[in-house]
Each structure stands twice: as structure tokens, then as C-alpha cells.
Design a protein around this motif. Structure first.
Motif, PDB file in Angstrom:
ATOM      1  N   ALA A  98     -97.159  13.897 -34.619  1.00  0.00           N
ATOM      2  CA  ALA A  98     -95.999  14.779 -34.482  1.00  0.00           C
ATOM      3  C   ALA A  98     -95.816  15.619 -35.739  1.00  0.00           C
ATOM      4  N   TYR A 122     -99.130  17.163 -31.817  1.00  0.00           N
ATOM      5  CA  TYR A 122     -98.874  16.373 -30.608  1.00  0.00           C
ATOM      6  C   TYR A 122    -100.170  15.992 -29.867  1.00  0.00           C
ATOM      7  N   HIS A 163     -96.341   8.783 -33.688  1.00  0.00           N
ATOM      8  CA  HIS A 163     -95.401   8.064 -32.834  1.00  0.00           C
ATOM      9  C   HIS A 163     -96.122   7.034 -31.972  1.00  0.00           C
ATOM     10  N   GLN A 303     -94.443  17.183 -26.900  1.00  0.00           N
ATOM     11  CA  GLN A 303     -93.396  17.210 -27.918  1.00  0.00           C
ATOM     12  C   GLN A 303     -92.079  16.707 -27.344  1.00  0.00           C
ATOM     13  N   VAL A 306     -92.296  12.829 -26.691  1.00  0.00           N
ATOM     14  CA  VAL A 306     -92.309  12.029 -27.921  1.00  0.00           C
ATOM     15  C   VAL A 306     -90.955  12.051 -28.630  1.00  0.00           C
TER      16      VAL A 306
END
Length: 546
Positions: A98, A122, A163, A303, A306
Motif C-alpha cells: 500500500a 497495491y 497489508h 486500494q 485494503v
């Protein structure tokens, strides 16, 4: 840091500025020269070397990279500084990398001693994958210069993170327009591509819903779906739509908490919409999603999936979006092709560039006068807007002192921004930088100080009109009540002499020397020639605005 070219006899203890390879010996950037290094260099007939000398407040390349990298690194990331002087930031777990494009772009614009490159935002990453590389341009840097990017990175979360992809339950709404077999086939193709594009997102599609493609029914279906146990809701529209008042957008605006991304500036996928309702994410999939072969819609959806919480500012400044490669016109389209051309100039009409000077410290004013507010905007914008609205093209803005702040105000203005690292050495360095950047097809360059808040595009156009294409040497100077003023146009044959008009212009040799081919263009109103020099000028100007 003091850097320069040194004789080898004076180089002991200095810092190598660039990597040096001599046979099997490698002296990396940042290496401190020892006696054996000097002997080796002499053996290879090296007589001088470009190197740096550390001052008391300087820190080494490795220390500076470590300090900045620690500020960049967030969740599930680590960094390592190689012998080549490059800091590599890696993932320590499997997940989605991210990072915000705009923040990386700002980092590179505002911190000119550091360079940050990242992998595709991403994207899926594995442990030890390199997600970013950080480089320090020079081998030594002052503590103050290192503190500057740290300050600019404060007030926000760490820039780089990985993430963990926890399981998320997803639902699908089919917003039917025709209820035909072809529409069902279309929806099936879109769902297949959705599943294919997000193999690592750990999404489980647990619910499906159907709605007529109307605002009222779509709202009712949204309400019903979001009551179920799902985290993400995808809407597959029965028609393409990206207009702010179309059916899907009306339904969302009447029901969701926030539309974080109302559209995507991508041809064929402009109808991607991302919204949220009570922590749940609502994603309107582009109608032609199954036919799109660019990565941007996929990135935006990743995006959104997440993100812990959707924020409109995360989608506010999208960068350039590229077309897919190897596309060519069909034979049918070729039959209707129209050849384009630049706007034609009249035979005697000159093309004049504009160079707006906004790099100075403004010492006489006691502060950066260019940021003083005039009519709700910074002073320098007034002169810049006049240049942009005139017939001058292209327009260059020269920045220096507090360049990062000035550049924040011109995000929506399409001008060429040039940073002058030598701005403290005087205005001539900014003029020279601007003149060197003027394209060869221009007949002249208009030099405009940015401290002229009342400048009008009409006056600039009158100056351009006075410049006659093909007439050889020409100098066009503004005038008010018999006094020569800025701006001034220098013909391309006079670029070596280019300067602004000083207060004693009539006594300056450069203006006397070229007086034979100087033309005067008078301001129509005296206040248009007003320029800001002192604190009292700023104060009187600010009082006039109240």
C-alpha cells in the motif's frame, strides 16, 4: 558539506562522491579515502578526484538513509542499506503493498536530495520482495537537510506498508436493464474477470442480489444488501454511466455516507465509483470491466478493499493514466480520420514564451512577499495567471525559496515549473535558467517578475503584438508615466543580455546599448505597473484588499 575537485595529494580523508572501480577494487560512493586508496589511484594515473569534505553538522550517507527510511517504513516492512549506497525497503510478510502515488510524487518534488522509487502500488507482495528503493544523491548531507523530509513526512501515517489480507465477505448486485440473455452473459463475464483479477484479496462472494436499473429499486436493494453480513458490495450496472446525475450515482448519493471516488479518469472505465456506508464498502464496477485491459481500475478496487476507511483525499489527485499498448485504428475509423495541427500563427505574429520569476527570498520585504495574500490568493499567482491568460506560450515559473509551498498553489495550472537551486545567488540565475528552457521555435521571451499583482493579460498581449516576427534584434519594454518598467520581451538574438528592468533602467548600459531597437509599450493604467518591494508595499496592498 564542501565538495569539489581535489588533487590526490589533498584527498586523504575525503569522501568519494561517485563509485570508482579500479581492477578488482571498488570504492563505493561515501567511502572515506585511505592512504592505500590514494596509492591505488596514483597507480592508475588518476591526478584529481571529485570528493566531499564533511563539516561538523554533516552526517554520512548510511546514517541519513537509515533515518529517512525509518520514517517511510510502516506495517510489515523493513529496510537494508547496501554497500552501493541504495536503501532497499522490503516486505516482511505476504500481503498487498500500500502506497499513495501522490505522496511519493510530493516526496520526490519536495526533497531534492533524496529519490524514492516504489513498485506498482497495491500489488501482491511476498516476504523479502523489494517494495521501494531510496537513494541519497550526494554521499554526505547536513543534519538540517535530513530533518527537512522528516518534517514533511510528519502529520501522516507511514508512507509504505504491507497489508495482511484478512478474509472479507463480498456481495454482488446485478442492476438489470434489459433482463436479456445477452445481459446475463455480460454479467457473467464481468464476475469472471473480478474473480480472476483479485486472487490474493481473500474475498468470499457469499451473496447475490438483483435489482431493476432504476434509482428507487437500486436504493431498496442497497438497503437490503448492506443489512446482510458482508464487508464489500459490488454493483454491476446494466448500463454504462459516469454522469454525476445518472441512475447509479443518484442511488448512491441518496443512501451512502460518502462517495470517496466519484469517477476514474480512464477511457472506458470512467464509471468506476467507490463509496462507503457505515464502514462497509460499495464499489460500482465499470460497465465494460470485462473488456478493460489496463491495470488502473484493478488498482483502485484493491486500494478500496485494503483501506481501513475510505477517504476522498486518497482518490483526489489521480496521476496520468496510460492506454493499453499496441492499439491501432480500425479500417472503418481510418476512413473518417481528421489530421490535427497546432494553432496556426499569422505570418508576422511572433511566438513569445513567458518566464515568471518567483524564486527570490524577498529580503527587502522582510518575508516571502510572493506568498502574501491578495484577493484570497498568494501574490505570485496574480502575475502567473496574467501570463497564462495571455498569448504567451509556453509559460515557465521559476521557483527557489519555499518552492514546495509555491508549487502547492499551482496544482491546477498547466505551466512548466523549473526549480533554481542557485536562487540565493541572484535573480540573473533564474533568468538564465528560464531563457535556457525556452524552446527554439519561440521568437522571444517575456521576463515577468512575480511581484506584480496588478498585471493584466491585455498588457502582455500588447507587448507580444509589438514584437514583429523576422525583424531581427528587438527589445520590448513596458512603461508607465515615462518610467521604464517590467515586464520586458527579449528577442532570441538578445538572450545573452536578458535581464529585468531595474529602477535605474535609463542608466543601465545593457538598456542603453540596445536602445536603437527598443520599443516602448505603455501601461493603460498606472496601477498595473505596481510592484511589491518593501513591507510597506505589502501592507498597503493588503489594506486595499479589505
Amino acid at each position: 558539506m564542501i565538495c569539489g575537485e581535489y588533487k590526490l595529494e589533498e584527498a586523504l580523508g575525503l569522501i568519494v562522491f561517485n563509485r570508482i572501480k579500479l581492477g578488482n577494487v571498488l570504492l563505493e560512493k561515501g567511502h572515506r579515502l585511505q592512504e592505500e586508496d590514494i596509492v591505488l589511484l596514483k597507480k592508475n594515473k588518476v591526478k584529481t578526484i571529485f570528493a566531499a569534505q564533511m563539516e561538523e553538522t554533516d552526517i554520512s550517507l548510511q546514517t541519513a538513509l537509515g533515518v529517512v527510511a525509518a520514517k517511510l517504513c510502516g506495517k510489515n516492512t523493513a529496510y537494508s542499506i547496501g554497500k552501493d549506497g541504495i536503501c532497499r525497503i522490503t516486505a516482511v510478510t505476504e500481503g498487498i503493498f500500500a502506497v499513495n502515488d501522490e505522496r511519493v510524487a510530493k516526496f520526490n518534488r519536495f526533497n531534492r536530495s533524496f529519490i524514492l522509487n516504489v513498485k506498482e502500488p497495491y500489488s501482491f507482495t511476498k516476504p523479502d520482495d523489494i517494495i521501494a528503493e531510496l537513494e541519497l544523491v550526494q554521499p554526505v548531507i547536513s543534519q538540517a537537510e535530513t530533518d527537512e523530509p522528516l518534517f514533511k513526512l510528519s502529520g501522516n501515517v507511514n508512507m509504505l506498508s504491507v497489508h495482511d489480507v484478512s478474509a472479507q465477505k463480498a456481495g454482488l448486485i446485478y442492476s438489470r436493464f434489459s433482463d436479456s440473455a445477452d445481459e446475463t452473459k455480460h454479467f457473467t463475464a464481468v464476475v469472471k474477470k473480478l474473480v480472476k483479477d483479485f486472487p490474493h484479496m481473500n474475498m468470499d462472494f457469499v451473496h447475490e442480489y438483483e435489482s431493476r436499473h432504476s434509482t428507487e429499486e437500486l436504493v431498496n436493494t442497497l438497503q437490503r444488501a448492506l443489512k446482510d453480513d458482508i464487508d464489500i458490495l459490488f454493483i454491476l450496472p446494466g448500463q454504462k454511466g459516469s454522469y454525476k446525475k445518472d441512475i447509479v450515482m443518484q442511488a448512491l448519493n441518496s443512501f451512502v455516507d460518502e462517495v470517496a471516488c466519484p469517477s476514474l479518469p480512464q477511457v472506458g472505465a470512467g464509471d468506476l465509483i467507490i463509496a462507503s456506508k457505515r464502514g462497509k464498502k460499495v464499489i460500482v464496477v465499470p460497465y465494460n470491466y470485462d473488456k478493460i485491459d489496463t491495470s488502473y481500475p484493478v488498482r483502485y478496487i484493491k486500494q478500496a478493499v485494503v483501506a481501513e476507511k475510505l477517504n476522498s483525499f486518497d482518490f483526489a489527485h489521480p496521476h496520468n493514466y496510460f492506454l493499453s499498448t499496441n492499439e491501432q485504428l480500425s479500417e472503418q475509423d481510418k476512413n473518417g480520420i481528421i489530421t490535427s495541427a497546432d494553432e496556426e500563427l499569422k505570418p508576422k505574429e511572433a511566438r513569445i514564451a513567458a518566464v515568471v520569476l518567483a524564486a527570490g527570498v524577498g529580503a527587502r520585504a522582510g518575508r516571502n512577499k510572493l506568498l502574501s495574500e491578495v484577493g484570497g490568493e498568494p501574490l505570485f499567482l496574480r502575475a502567473l495567471r496574467a501570463a497564462v491568460k495571455s498569448k504567451a506560450s509556453p509559460v515557465f515559473l521559476i521557483t527557489g525559496h519555499q518552492a514546495d509551498i509555491l508549487e502547492e498553489f499551482i496544482e491546477d495550472i498547466d505551466v512548466n515549473v523549473l526549480y533554481n537551486p542557485a536562487y540565493r545567488s541572484g535573480i540573473r540565475t533564474s533568468i538564465n535558467l528560464g531563457i535556457k528552457s525556452v524552446p527554439g521555435f519561440c521568437d522571444g521571451a517575456m521576463i515577468i517578475p512575480a511581484d506584480m499583482p496588478n498585471l493584466k493579460p491585455e498588457h502582455l498581449n500588447n507587448m507580444i503584438k509589438a514584437f514583429k516576427k523576422g525583424n531581427g534584434r528587438q527589445l520590448i519594454v513596458s512603461q508607465s508615466k515615462g518610467v521604464r518598467r517590467n515586464p520586458v520581451i527579449w528577442g532570441k538574438d538578445l538572450y545573452d543580455f536578458a535581464d529585468i528592468v531595474p529602477e535605474n533602467a535609463d542608466l543601465r548600459p545593457v538598456f542603453i546599448e540596445h536602445s536603437d531597437y527598443t520599443q516602448i509599450v505603455n501601461f493603460k493604467k498606472e496601477n498595473e505597473a505596481f510592484d511589491v518591494n518593501y513591507v510597506s508595499d505589502i501592507e498597503s496592498m493588503e489594506r486595499a484588499q479589505k
